[in-house]
Enzyme design. Structure first.
Site: not given
Ligand code: G6Q
Length: 595
Positions: A255, A261, A316-317, A402, A433, A558
């Site tokens: 986003k 990462e 994001g989620r 989250e 199990h 972050k």
């Molecule tokens: C989701 C969070 C988090 C995010 C990641 C990746 O709601 O904000 O999980 O999606 O940190 O972020 P970017 O899409 O900006 O790389």
């Protein structure tokens, strides 16, 4: 049914830039400098109808009922009320929800529904669907429901209908997905794309992975999707070690397009691809981006013509049905992706219109809240009896924890109640199990969501072994029964068990479960299931009076690591500026790495 006509959030405060809004409310340690530099926006006003749960009559009533709930005996409850199983069940959109094996009675449910009314949840829901900036700390609308609104719907943000934007991106995604699937999109050397590697993390990874695994049976098997998320280089290494760059397409999903990462993995991927493909021109054929940040995408070297956008009103989620689902669409094809979206929309409409007592998200949310706040359950296990859903728990872990893992209310004052439980789980019957022992006989009750489909996608079995699906379903039902009703010492003794062994073989029962028996797994059904949980989270967050749509804890992570990276890599001298534990660990690492 079309999405509701909504009004723009006319009374919303003027938007501050995302960056300054972020900086101004970030945790002090995370970005003190930028926080200082920003002009702090005025504190948002929490609507008066957003009543704190413990200020309601219903909460007091529930507190009084909790004692009875904790000592409730489900054997007696079922014996007393022969209709209990059906009375506490409901069905919608092919999902049969049986919540009768929870420690509830009619009085509990009445009080829970009264809580919904007193906490203004329905007004909050209306505000979300209307595009109001209900994400108060970031001053943003929360409109994942717009991602699956049908073409003719009108949903406005700042006076502008955003539904055509959504469909424009969907159309571009479809043309791209078709080109890759049909082989019209070729790599730099003219070869077909055989593997799509999505690079993303958190919300830009968990949904796509979960959906790819869940819908594998609907996917084009000639194209494999892989997912690189971890900054641990072993992830990139393992996911690419056997790939031919000439047949590999990377979807860089972020986003913000600044997540360390994802950006590190994307740079590594570019170097990996160019080492073999030689020409920088290959990037255009092997890299596409999904982002809201066109400037950073261009800086990375991806032509923005190959960028698929989304918007700051998608968290994001909550983004697996936005362009973040590009790898899902390549895998299952545009028509199936449309079905997935239709499933989400089915559940949005159900959530928006069904009476609370028959409303699946409301019911799941209220039962969960009862278990968490009044019966003291700290975790919830999500146990899908479906191998295709083996990443569902990981996905829901983020969605719930989250969103609602918060300790302050919308107005910044501490919550005087518990919020998100720990979400965890694995598919059945594997979990049986392993950790079910603790669920049956441990000291902490663990409410479970037991999920199964009536129809298998593949009727596997043999005359000798029996049909797998019947055995699978027998297991889920047996577990629900055993968890609810247990096994008394008298029953154990009657089996001839020696007295000393009786306590060990006794099962207390009264362990709460929801059972969701669902017709059949399909793209549409997956959409319904995910939206069901999204809205469950909404209802709980609404009652808990937290902001389910920010994630300052993630933002903190972050920035923290960035300070230590130069100290580890040896490009900066170790300043020993941390605490004595961190200083010693840095020194040990550097010594072992010869730095
Ligand atoms: C989701 C969070 C988090 C995010 C990641 C990746 O709601 O904000 O999980 O999606 O940190 O972020 P970017 O899409 O900006 O790389």
């Amino acid at each position: 049914m079309a999405a509701p006509k909504t009004r723009s959030a006319a009374k919303r405060p003027t938007r501050t830039s995302t960056a300054s809004a972020r900086a101004s409310t970030a945790p002090a340690r995370a970005s003190t400098a930028s926080a200082r530099a920003s002009t702090a926006p005025a504190a948002p006003t929490v609507p008066a109808w957003h009543v704190a749960p413990d200020r309601t009559k219903a909460w007091k009533r529930l507190t009084a009922l909790a004692r009875k709930g904790r000592s409730m005996d489900l054997r007696k409850a079922f014996a007393k009320d022969r209709t209990r199983g059906t009375a506490f069940s409901t069905e919608a959109l092919g999902i049969h929800l049986d919540y009768s094996k929870n420690l509830i009675d009619r009085a509990t449910m009445d009080a829970l529904f009264a809580l919904v009314a007193e906490c203004g949840v329905e007004k909050h829901r209306k505000a979300m669907f209307a595009g109001e900036a209900i994400n108060l700390t970031e001053n943003r609308a929360v409109l994942h429901v717009a991602l699956r609104a049908p073409k003719g719907a009108v949903i406005k943000v700042d006076g502008r209908n955003i539904v055509p934007d959504v469909h424009e991106v969907l159309g571009r995604m479809e043309r791209f997905a078709d080109a890759v699937r049909s082989g019209r999109w070729r790599g730099h050397t003219g070869k077909r794309i055989r593997t799509v590697v999505n690079i993303g993390i958190g919300g830009s990874d968990l949904g796509p992975v979960m959906a790819y695994e869940a819908l594998k049976d609907f996917s084009e098997r000639a194209i494999e999707c892989r997912y690189v998320s971890n900054i641990d280089g072993e992830d990139f290494y393992e996911k690419t070690r056997d790939l031919d760059p000439a047949e590999t397409l990377f979807v860089v999903s972020s986003k913000t397009f600044t997540t360390i990462e994802t950006m590190t993995n994307a740079q590594t991927a570019r170097a990996w691809a160019l080492k073999r493909l030689k020409s920088p021109a290959a990037v255009a054929k092997h890299f596409v981006a999904v982002s809201t940040n066109a400037a950073e995408v261009a800086k990375f070297g991806i032509d923005t013509a190959n960028m698929f956008g989304f918007w700051d009103w998608v968290g994001g989620r909550y983004s697996m049905d936005s362009a973040i689902g590009l790898s899902t669409m390549v895998a299952i094809g545009p028509a199936n992706f449309r079905e997935l979206l239709a499933g989400f929309h089915d559940m949005d409409e159900h959530f928006r219109t069904a009476p609370a007592r028959r409303n699946l998200p409301f019911l799941l949310a209220l039962i969960g809240l009862w278990n968490r706040d009044f019966l003291g359950c700290e975790t919830v296990a999500v146990l899908p009896y479906c191998q295709y859903l083996h990443r569902l728990s990981a996905y829901l872990q983020q969605l719930e924890m989250e969103s609602n893992g918060k300790r302050v209310q919308l107005d910044g004052t501490p919550c005087r109640w518990q919020t998100s439980p720990v979400i965890w789980g694995e598919p059945g019957t594997n979990g049986q199990h392993a950790f079910y022992q603790m669920i049956h006989q441990g000291t902490s009750p663990v409410p479970c969501d037991l999920i199964a489909f009536a129809h298998p996608l593949h009727a596997v079995g043999s005359k000798e072994g029996g049909e797998h699906h019947d055995i699978l379903l027998a297991n889920i039902l047996a577990q629900g029964e055993a968890l609810a009703f247990g096994k008394t010492p008298a029953e154990v003794r009657a089996e001839g068990t020696p007295a000393w062994l009786v306590p060990h073989r006794t099962f207390p029962g009264n362990r709460p479960t929801n059972t969701m028996l669902i017709e059949r797994l399909s793209p549409r059904m997956l959409g319904r299931i995910i939206a069901l949980y999204e809205h469950k989270v909404f209802v709980q967050g609404s009652i808990w009076r937290v902001n389910s749509f920010d994630q300052w804890g993630v933002e903190l992570g972050k920035v923290l690591a960035k300070r230590i990276i130069p100290e580890l890599s040896g490009t900066a001298p170790s300043k020993a500026a941390h605490d004595s534990s961190t200083n010693a660990l840095i020194a040990r690492y550097r010594a072992w790495r010869g730095r």
